[in-house]
Design a protein around this motif. Sequence first.
Motif, PDB file in Angstrom:
ATOM      1  N   ARG A 154      -6.016 -16.336   2.618  1.00  0.00           N
ATOM      2  CA  ARG A 154      -4.708 -15.679   2.603  1.00  0.00           C
ATOM      3  C   ARG A 154      -4.681 -14.595   1.536  1.00  0.00           C
ATOM      4  N   ILE A 155      -5.232 -14.900   0.380  1.00  0.00           N
ATOM      5  CA  ILE A 155      -5.306 -13.901  -0.696  1.00  0.00           C
ATOM      6  C   ILE A 155      -6.185 -12.729  -0.260  1.00  0.00           C
ATOM      7  N   GLU A 156      -7.358 -13.047   0.315  1.00  0.00           N
ATOM      8  CA  GLU A 156      -8.261 -11.986   0.762  1.00  0.00           C
ATOM      9  C   GLU A 156      -7.591 -11.107   1.806  1.00  0.00           C
ATOM     10  N   GLY A 157      -6.807 -11.722   2.671  1.00  0.00           N
ATOM     11  CA  GLY A 157      -6.114 -10.957   3.703  1.00  0.00           C
ATOM     12  C   GLY A 157      -5.102  -9.995   3.115  1.00  0.00           C
ATOM     13  N   TYR A 158      -4.327 -10.440   2.144  1.00  0.00           N
ATOM     14  CA  TYR A 158      -3.342  -9.563   1.527  1.00  0.00           C
ATOM     15  C   TYR A 158      -4.011  -8.471   0.689  1.00  0.00           C
ATOM     16  N   GLY A 162      -3.355  -4.633   1.578  1.00  0.00           N
ATOM     17  CA  GLY A 162      -2.859  -3.700   0.573  1.00  0.00           C
ATOM     18  C   GLY A 162      -3.755  -2.491   0.416  1.00  0.00           C
ATOM     19  N   ARG A 163      -5.056  -2.706   0.505  1.00  0.00           N
ATOM     20  CA  ARG A 163      -5.994  -1.584   0.370  1.00  0.00           C
ATOM     21  C   ARG A 163      -5.842  -0.606   1.534  1.00  0.00           C
ATOM     22  N   ILE A 164      -5.720  -1.131   2.747  1.00  0.00           N
ATOM     23  CA  ILE A 164      -5.560  -0.263   3.922  1.00  0.00           C
ATOM     24  C   ILE A 164      -4.264   0.531   3.814  1.00  0.00           C
ATOM     25  N   GLU A 165      -3.181  -0.133   3.442  1.00  0.00           N
ATOM     26  CA  GLU A 165      -1.889   0.548   3.357  1.00  0.00           C
ATOM     27  C   GLU A 165      -1.879   1.575   2.230  1.00  0.00           C
ATOM     28  N   ASN A 173       4.326  -0.692   0.656  1.00  0.00           N
ATOM     29  CA  ASN A 173       3.775  -1.830   1.393  1.00  0.00           C
ATOM     30  C   ASN A 173       2.530  -2.372   0.706  1.00  0.00           C
ATOM     31  N   ALA A 174       1.711  -1.460   0.184  1.00  0.00           N
ATOM     32  CA  ALA A 174       0.491  -1.886  -0.501  1.00  0.00           C
ATOM     33  C   ALA A 174       0.825  -2.705  -1.744  1.00  0.00           C
ATOM     34  N   ILE A 175       1.793  -2.230  -2.514  1.00  0.00           N
ATOM     35  CA  ILE A 175       2.206  -2.957  -3.718  1.00  0.00           C
ATOM     36  C   ILE A 175       2.744  -4.337  -3.349  1.00  0.00           C
ATOM     37  N   GLN A 176       3.545  -4.388  -2.289  1.00  0.00           N
ATOM     38  CA  GLN A 176       4.108  -5.667  -1.864  1.00  0.00           C
ATOM     39  C   GLN A 176       3.014  -6.643  -1.433  1.00  0.00           C
ATOM     40  N   ILE A 194      -2.382  -3.191  -9.475  1.00  0.00           N
ATOM     41  CA  ILE A 194      -0.996  -3.027  -9.026  1.00  0.00           C
ATOM     42  C   ILE A 194      -0.251  -2.094  -9.979  1.00  0.00           C
ATOM     43  N   ALA A 195      -0.484  -2.265 -11.268  1.00  0.00           N
ATOM     44  CA  ALA A 195       0.171  -1.398 -12.249  1.00  0.00           C
ATOM     45  C   ALA A 195      -0.216   0.056 -12.038  1.00  0.00           C
ATOM     46  N   GLU A 196      -1.490   0.307 -11.765  1.00  0.00           N
ATOM     47  CA  GLU A 196      -1.950   1.674 -11.496  1.00  0.00           C
ATOM     48  C   GLU A 196      -1.315   2.222 -10.234  1.00  0.00           C
ATOM     49  N   LEU A 197      -1.159   1.380  -9.220  1.00  0.00           N
ATOM     50  CA  LEU A 197      -0.554   1.819  -7.963  1.00  0.00           C
ATOM     51  C   LEU A 197       0.925   2.160  -8.169  1.00  0.00           C
ATOM     52  N   ILE A 198       1.594   1.402  -9.022  1.00  0.00           N
ATOM     53  CA  ILE A 198       3.002   1.695  -9.330  1.00  0.00           C
ATOM     54  C   ILE A 198       3.111   3.036 -10.054  1.00  0.00           C
ATOM     55  N   ILE A 199       2.183   3.296 -10.958  1.00  0.00           N
ATOM     56  CA  ILE A 199       2.167   4.588 -11.650  1.00  0.00           C
ATOM     57  C   ILE A 199       1.933   5.718 -10.658  1.00  0.00           C
TER      58      ILE A 199
END
Length: 242
Positions: A154-158, A162-165, A173-176, A194-199
């Motif tokens: 489940r973790i690997e799937g998310y 997230g990487r694809i999105e 969507n990726a952050i979520q 995630i922090a880098e993606l938010i930035i």
Amino acid sequence: MMILISLISLIPCFISLYQKKYPSIANNPSIAFYQLQLKELESELRQELILPEEYHQAKLEIQRRLLNSDDQSEKNNSISCDPATNGHFFILCGLICIPLTAIGLYLLNGVPALPSQPLWTRIAEQQKQNKDLVPYVKQLKEKIVTLAYNDPKRIEGYLLLGRIEAEQGQLDNAIQAWETALDQRFDPYLAAQIAELIIQKNGHMTEESFTLFQQALQRAPSDAPWRNMAEQRVMEYQKNNP
């Protein structure tokens, strides 16, 4: 004429060659961070968690970020201006021969009269690639929801979702997706990602990304390759938000 233009364009290179110090990239946290991302991509490709097309796209994006990195620090190692003592002669030869060779190959094998690919064509190709991924993303989402909460897949799937999105520009969507994986099992490196993606989404450091970096640093090993980068982010935020 083309040769003359090439030589003129190399003038700044000649000047910087003799006046500037070469920055060392050893122990650079940004480079180590991107190298770790490349290794993670290669591992996921071997485990068939991502498609080859997704691997190449992600690899190109990492290389682009690496080229744009402005975190390189200059060292005190300077190169002498004497060509006979430090190999400048070979560098100068390369600066002259490489563009000349490129021009020659282009004139022999290229089509100078052919216009470059227009922007709308590249956008259309990217949209087509995103459209091709829609069924795969839908199938991935349907698979994830059937997995038990404590199932590692489940973790690997998310993470994959997230990487694809993120590659498709769907940063929210990726952050979520990544935050869902983080809630199931905290991983310092994932928190930093995630922090880098938010930035990237906001264009600046936010309180949420600051908190994630702090949590990541508290639980990360002391020799984590991205630790210096995260510490710099935290210090910048604290400096700008006393």
